[in-house]
Design an enzyme around this catalytic site. Structure first.
Site, PDB file in Angstrom:
ATOM      1  N   ARG A   1      43.513  39.120  44.388  1.00 24.30           N
ATOM      2  CA  ARG A   1      43.863  38.172  45.455  1.00 24.30           C
ATOM      3  C   ARG A   1      44.080  36.768  44.911  1.00 24.30           C
ATOM      4  O   ARG A   1      45.035  36.094  45.263  1.00 24.30           O
ATOM      5  CB  ARG A   1      42.766  38.137  46.523  1.00 24.30           C
TER       6      ARG A   1
ATOM      7  N   ASP B   1      37.013  36.971  36.874  1.00 24.78           N
ATOM      8  CA  ASP B   1      37.251  35.590  37.295  1.00 24.78           C
ATOM      9  C   ASP B   1      35.953  34.810  37.530  1.00 24.78           C
ATOM     10  O   ASP B   1      35.885  33.967  38.415  1.00 24.78           O
ATOM     11  CB  ASP B   1      38.106  35.565  38.561  1.00 24.78           C
TER      12      ASP B   1
ATOM     13  N   ARG C   1      28.458  43.352  51.705  1.00 25.06           N
ATOM     14  CA  ARG C   1      28.575  41.899  51.821  1.00 25.06           C
ATOM     15  C   ARG C   1      27.759  41.483  53.044  1.00 25.06           C
ATOM     16  O   ARG C   1      27.896  42.078  54.101  1.00 25.06           O
ATOM     17  CB  ARG C   1      30.038  41.475  51.951  1.00 25.06           C
TER      18      ARG C   1
ATOM     19  N   THR D   1      32.590  42.352  38.416  1.00 25.33           N
ATOM     20  CA  THR D   1      33.794  42.321  39.240  1.00 25.33           C
ATOM     21  C   THR D   1      34.979  42.720  38.386  1.00 25.33           C
ATOM     22  O   THR D   1      35.076  42.316  37.225  1.00 25.33           O
ATOM     23  CB  THR D   1      34.049  40.926  39.843  1.00 25.33           C
TER      24      THR D   1
ATOM     25  N   ASP E   1      31.320  36.282  42.279  1.00 28.47           N
ATOM     26  CA  ASP E   1      31.057  34.872  42.545  1.00 28.47           C
ATOM     27  C   ASP E   1      30.119  34.672  43.731  1.00 28.47           C
ATOM     28  O   ASP E   1      29.140  33.926  43.646  1.00 28.47           O
ATOM     29  CB  ASP E   1      32.396  34.164  42.796  1.00 28.47           C
TER      30      ASP E   1
ATOM     31  N   ASP F   1      37.899  41.681  38.718  1.00 23.87           N
ATOM     32  CA  ASP F   1      38.894  40.606  38.670  1.00 23.87           C
ATOM     33  C   ASP F   1      38.779  39.719  37.439  1.00 23.87           C
ATOM     34  O   ASP F   1      39.688  38.942  37.146  1.00 23.87           O
ATOM     35  CB  ASP F   1      38.788  39.736  39.925  1.00 23.87           C
TER      36      ASP F   1
ATOM     37  N   GLY G   1      31.907  43.686  45.929  1.00 24.07           N
ATOM     38  CA  GLY G   1      32.691  44.847  45.527  1.00 24.07           C
ATOM     39  C   GLY G   1      32.049  45.563  44.351  1.00 24.07           C
ATOM     40  O   GLY G   1      31.488  44.933  43.456  1.00 24.07           O
TER      41      GLY G   1
END
Length: 320
Positions: free
Chosen positions: A171, A129, A72, A125, A103, A127, A11
């Site tokens: 998510r 994370d 991807r 990212t 990741d 996120d 992403g």
């Protein structure tokens, strides 16, 4: 090292272009040729590669997305795909690679390092994370985008005495929901890391309604359930006028914040310095106490960083 490559994978996130710009210009300043690999690992396998010069990265630091495009790649997950990618790197004489992504992108970089390619990753990212860093590229911009949306939606909600449910990305991580929810003054925040209790939410709504406050904001991370489902449950339990807004991919776009521009620039330059050291390199860049750090790929196999539950509890305690 004479030639390095850079690709963006997975992403997109705001700040990627700032990192690309820094990689190219830092590389050129060190007499290193920099090659852009387009469309992520797919482009690496297919050889969609061209040399970048100073002009290639002019006027991009303020732009969202990535000028190298991204994708991807299922093919890269196979041994055959990775060997094809390795062959392209050798064909172009690329000795080191910078991978900007999340990741999965870092796991791909680790595979290339195991095949003998010096590789440095930049955590990109929204996120937030990725193990080994307190901040990821694009997270700050995404949070500010959500806060701006919360402020605008609240204006309408207040005008119509309405409950607003805002669904945000996340998510598996509630970071965007927690940070934006606290900064945006949300009454309730729903995240994957904490058991979802609709009764607590509706009890709080009814209590604030009795006090005369007729509008409220609820932030829902998409990994828990849809915002539409939460609206349905609130209406069934309270009868209050409730609407949903799904922010979707607007959270990934837009001009990067100053924080993300700085992070991208710092990490980009650091990646080039590591690759130019002359030693085999396999590192994941990160940030700790505002200092750049370089972690080993073994960190990928540790637990992902937990959401800041202190911020979550703080929001709960002051959103009364």
């Amino acid at each position: 090292m004479k030639k390095i490559g850079v690709l963006t994978s997975g992403g997109d996130s705001p700040g990627m272009n700032a990192a690309i710009r820094a990689i190219v210009r830092k590389g050129i300043s060190m007499n290193i040729e920099v090659y852009g690999i387009y469309h992520g690992y797919t482009g690496l396998i297919e050889g969609t590669i061209r040399q970048l010069d100073l002009g290639s990265v002019g006027d991009i630091i303020h732009r969202g997305g990535t000028i190298l495009r991204t994708s991807r790649s299922d093919a890269f997950k196979t041994e055959e795909g990775r060997q094809a990618a390795l062959a392209q790197l050798r064909k172009f004489g690329i000795e080191g690679l910078v991978v900007i992504g999340g990741d999965g992108s870092s796991r791909g970089a680790q595979k290339l390092f195991e095949l003998g390619i010096s590789t440095v990753t930049i955590p990109g990212t929204i996120d937030n994370d990725i193990p080994g860093t307190e901040m990821t590229l694009g997270f700050d911009t995404a949070v500010n985008t959500v806060i701006e949306a919360i402020d605008k939606i609240r204006d309408t909600a207040a005008s119509h005495d309405r409950i607003s449910v805002i669904e945000v990305m996340g998510r598996h991580s509630g970071n965007i929901a927690v940070w934006a929810g606290l900064a945006g003054g949300a009454e309730s925040i729903v995240i994957p890391e904490v058991d979802f209790n609709i009764e607590e939410i509706t009890d709080k709504l009814e209590e604030t309604n009795k006090r005369g406050k007729k509008h409220s904001t609820i932030i829902v991370a998409e990994g828990v359930c849809s915002g539409a489902k939460v609206v349905e449950m609130i209406k069934e339990r309270t009868g209050l006028d409730t609407r949903v807004t799904v922010l979707g991919h607007m959270q990934r776009g837009g001009s990067p914040s100053a924080t993300d521009r700085l992070l991208g620039s710092r990490w980009g330059a650091k990646a080039v310095e590591l690759l130019a050291s002359g030693e085999p390199v396999g590192k994941m860049l990160g940030l700790r106490a505002n200092r750049l750090v370089a972690n080993g790929f073994d960190l990928l196999h540790s637990e992902k960083p937990a959401v800041n539950l202190e911020l979550y509890e703080l929001s709960n305690s002051i959103s009364i």
